[in-house]
Write a protein that holds these residues in place. Structure first.
Motif, mmCIF file in Angstrom:
data_model
loop_
_atom_site.group_PDB
_atom_site.id
_atom_site.type_symbol
_atom_site.label_atom_id
_atom_site.label_comp_id
_atom_site.label_asym_id
_atom_site.label_seq_id
_atom_site.Cartn_x
_atom_site.Cartn_y
_atom_site.Cartn_z
ATOM 1 N N ILE A 283 0.594 -2.369 -6.706
ATOM 2 C CA ILE A 283 0.635 -1.402 -5.604
ATOM 3 C C ILE A 283 -0.702 -0.677 -5.552
ATOM 4 C CG2 ILE A 283 1.760 0.644 -4.665
ATOM 5 C CD1 ILE A 283 4.257 -0.177 -6.336
ATOM 6 N N ALA A 284 -1.338 -0.659 -4.378
ATOM 7 C CA ALA A 284 -2.602 0.055 -4.189
ATOM 8 C C ALA A 284 -2.295 1.410 -3.558
ATOM 9 C CB ALA A 284 -3.546 -0.751 -3.295
ATOM 10 N N MET A 285 -2.714 2.482 -4.237
ATOM 11 C CA MET A 285 -2.457 3.826 -3.727
ATOM 12 C C MET A 285 -3.621 4.315 -2.875
ATOM 13 S SD MET A 285 -1.375 7.353 -5.687
ATOM 14 C CE MET A 285 -2.942 7.872 -6.339
ATOM 15 N N VAL A 286 -3.273 4.937 -1.759
ATOM 16 C CA VAL A 286 -4.245 5.608 -0.903
ATOM 17 C C VAL A 286 -3.902 7.090 -0.987
ATOM 18 C CG1 VAL A 286 -5.133 5.855 1.442
ATOM 19 C CG2 VAL A 286 -4.370 3.604 0.631
ATOM 20 N N ALA A 287 -4.730 7.850 -1.699
ATOM 21 C CA ALA A 287 -4.483 9.277 -1.893
ATOM 22 C C ALA A 287 -4.971 10.056 -0.680
ATOM 23 C CB ALA A 287 -5.182 9.766 -3.150
ATOM 24 N N CYS A 288 -4.162 10.994 -0.243
ATOM 25 C CA CYS A 288 -4.489 11.814 0.923
ATOM 26 C C CYS A 288 -4.242 13.268 0.529
ATOM 27 C CB CYS A 288 -3.616 11.390 2.100
ATOM 28 S SG CYS A 288 -3.979 12.212 3.637
ATOM 29 N N GLU A 289 -5.332 13.983 0.210
ATOM 30 C CA GLU A 289 -5.203 15.358 -0.260
ATOM 31 C C GLU A 289 -4.868 16.292 0.900
ATOM 32 O OE1 GLU A 289 -7.808 18.683 -2.616
ATOM 33 O OE2 GLU A 289 -8.256 16.565 -2.958
ATOM 34 N N VAL A 290 -3.838 17.097 0.680
ATOM 35 C CA VAL A 290 -3.336 18.018 1.695
ATOM 36 C C VAL A 290 -3.056 19.348 1.001
ATOM 37 C CG1 VAL A 290 -1.388 18.458 3.242
ATOM 38 C CG2 VAL A 290 -2.326 16.158 3.080
ATOM 39 N N SER A 291 -3.466 20.450 1.613
ATOM 40 C CA SER A 291 -3.166 21.767 1.043
ATOM 41 C C SER A 291 -1.814 22.248 1.563
ATOM 42 C CB SER A 291 -4.269 22.763 1.388
ATOM 43 O OG SER A 291 -4.299 22.974 2.774
ATOM 44 N N ARG A 292 -1.231 23.206 0.860
ATOM 45 C CA ARG A 292 0.070 23.729 1.287
ATOM 46 C C ARG A 292 0.116 25.229 1.055
ATOM 47 N NH1 ARG A 292 2.345 20.860 -3.765
ATOM 48 N NH2 ARG A 292 2.254 22.549 -5.258
ATOM 49 N N LEU B 86 0.863 -1.184 0.000
ATOM 50 C CA LEU B 86 0.000 0.000 0.000
ATOM 51 C C LEU B 86 0.896 1.230 0.000
ATOM 52 C CD1 LEU B 86 -2.630 -0.986 2.732
ATOM 53 C CD2 LEU B 86 -2.743 -1.367 0.261
ATOM 54 N N TRP B 87 0.522 2.213 -0.786
ATOM 55 C CA TRP B 87 1.294 3.445 -0.870
ATOM 56 C C TRP B 87 0.401 4.613 -0.515
ATOM 57 C CZ3 TRP B 87 2.398 6.636 -5.751
ATOM 58 C CH2 TRP B 87 3.417 7.565 -5.515
ATOM 59 N N VAL B 88 0.642 5.220 0.650
ATOM 60 C CA VAL B 88 -0.079 6.424 1.046
ATOM 61 C C VAL B 88 0.667 7.594 0.414
ATOM 62 C CG1 VAL B 88 -0.780 7.911 2.952
ATOM 63 C CG2 VAL B 88 -0.890 5.414 3.202
ATOM 64 N N ARG B 89 0.019 8.223 -0.533
ATOM 65 C CA ARG B 89 0.608 9.336 -1.271
ATOM 66 C C ARG B 89 -0.147 10.595 -0.884
ATOM 67 N NH1 ARG B 89 2.130 13.245 -3.702
ATOM 68 N NH2 ARG B 89 2.947 13.338 -5.786
ATOM 69 N N TRP B 90 0.541 11.535 -0.239
ATOM 70 C CA TRP B 90 -0.139 12.740 0.208
ATOM 71 C C TRP B 90 0.424 13.960 -0.511
ATOM 72 C CZ3 TRP B 90 2.410 16.724 2.710
ATOM 73 C CH2 TRP B 90 3.657 16.428 3.284
ATOM 74 N N GLY B 91 -0.445 14.959 -0.663
ATOM 75 C CA GLY B 91 -0.024 16.200 -1.274
ATOM 76 C C GLY B 91 -1.193 16.936 -1.890
ATOM 77 N N ALA B 92 -0.863 17.972 -2.636
ATOM 78 C CA ALA B 92 -1.861 18.791 -3.324
ATOM 79 C C ALA B 92 -1.743 18.511 -4.816
ATOM 80 C CB ALA B 92 -1.610 20.266 -3.040
#
Length: 183
Positions: free
Chosen positions: A125-134, A109-115
């Motif tokens: 590979i299963a992606m877990v998207a985590c939306e984050v503002s900057r 599992l790949w937790v990919r965070w960002g904007a």
């Protein structure tokens, strides 16, 4: 098409990460917060959880005698182990590591965070998207990141107090200014 174990686990982890909120954290602080959330998610499922676990992939030369490390590895009583990497950037090395783990029989599992747009990894590979503002921190700490609660959360309960009767007002409202005189 049947959902895979990796897809089910990614959806479950995404649900857990949807509850994580923070304001003005540095890149390292966000990664640490997300690692803590992954550890909590796995522990709540009754799994043994290991931070900074050895990967099957060796480090590149000149350190090839040493192993890469995974952010989180989980031993499950039933089913193959689960490995999780948490990143704010797209690194080929992360994909190589997770693909090697998949070849070794683990669920990656790949937790990919960002904007912005997050590049999906190659299967399995299963992606877990985590939306984050900057934004740039006005105090000079550099770039800081925030994550608000999910937009689809129910609204808060309203007061039970009754509102008094009001009279309808015809629009447009009359001006409170005195009329202009032409001189």
């Amino acid at each position: 098409m049947a959902e895979t174990d990796g897809e089910r686990l990614a959806a479950s982890l995404a649900d857990r990460l949807d509850t994580v909120t923070f304001t003005d954290l540095t890149t390292d602080e966000v990664t640490a917060r997300l690692i803590d959330a992954v550890v909590d998610w796995a522990a709540a499922r009754g799994w043994r959880v290991y931070r900074r676990a050895a990967s099957v992939l060796p480090l590149p030369p000149p350190m090839s005698a040493q192993q890469s490390v995974l952010d989180v590895a989980c031993a499950r009583p039933a089913g193959p182990p689960v490995v999780v990497e948490i990143d704010h950037g797209t690194r080929r090395r992360t994909w190589e590591k997770l693909l090697a783990e998949a070849e070794a029989g683990r669920i990656p599992l790949w937790v990919r965070w960002g904007a912005g747009r997050l590049t999906p990894p190659p299967a399995p590979i299963a992606m877990v998207a985590c939306e984050v503002s900057r934004r740039m921190d006005p105090t000079g700490r550099g770039r800081v990141h925030s994550r608000s609660p999910r937009a689809d959360m129910p609204p808060p309960a309203h007061s039970a107090a009754r509102v008094a009767e009001t009279a309808a007002v015809e629009l447009p409202l009359p001006s409170s200014e005195p009329p202009a005189t032409g001189t």
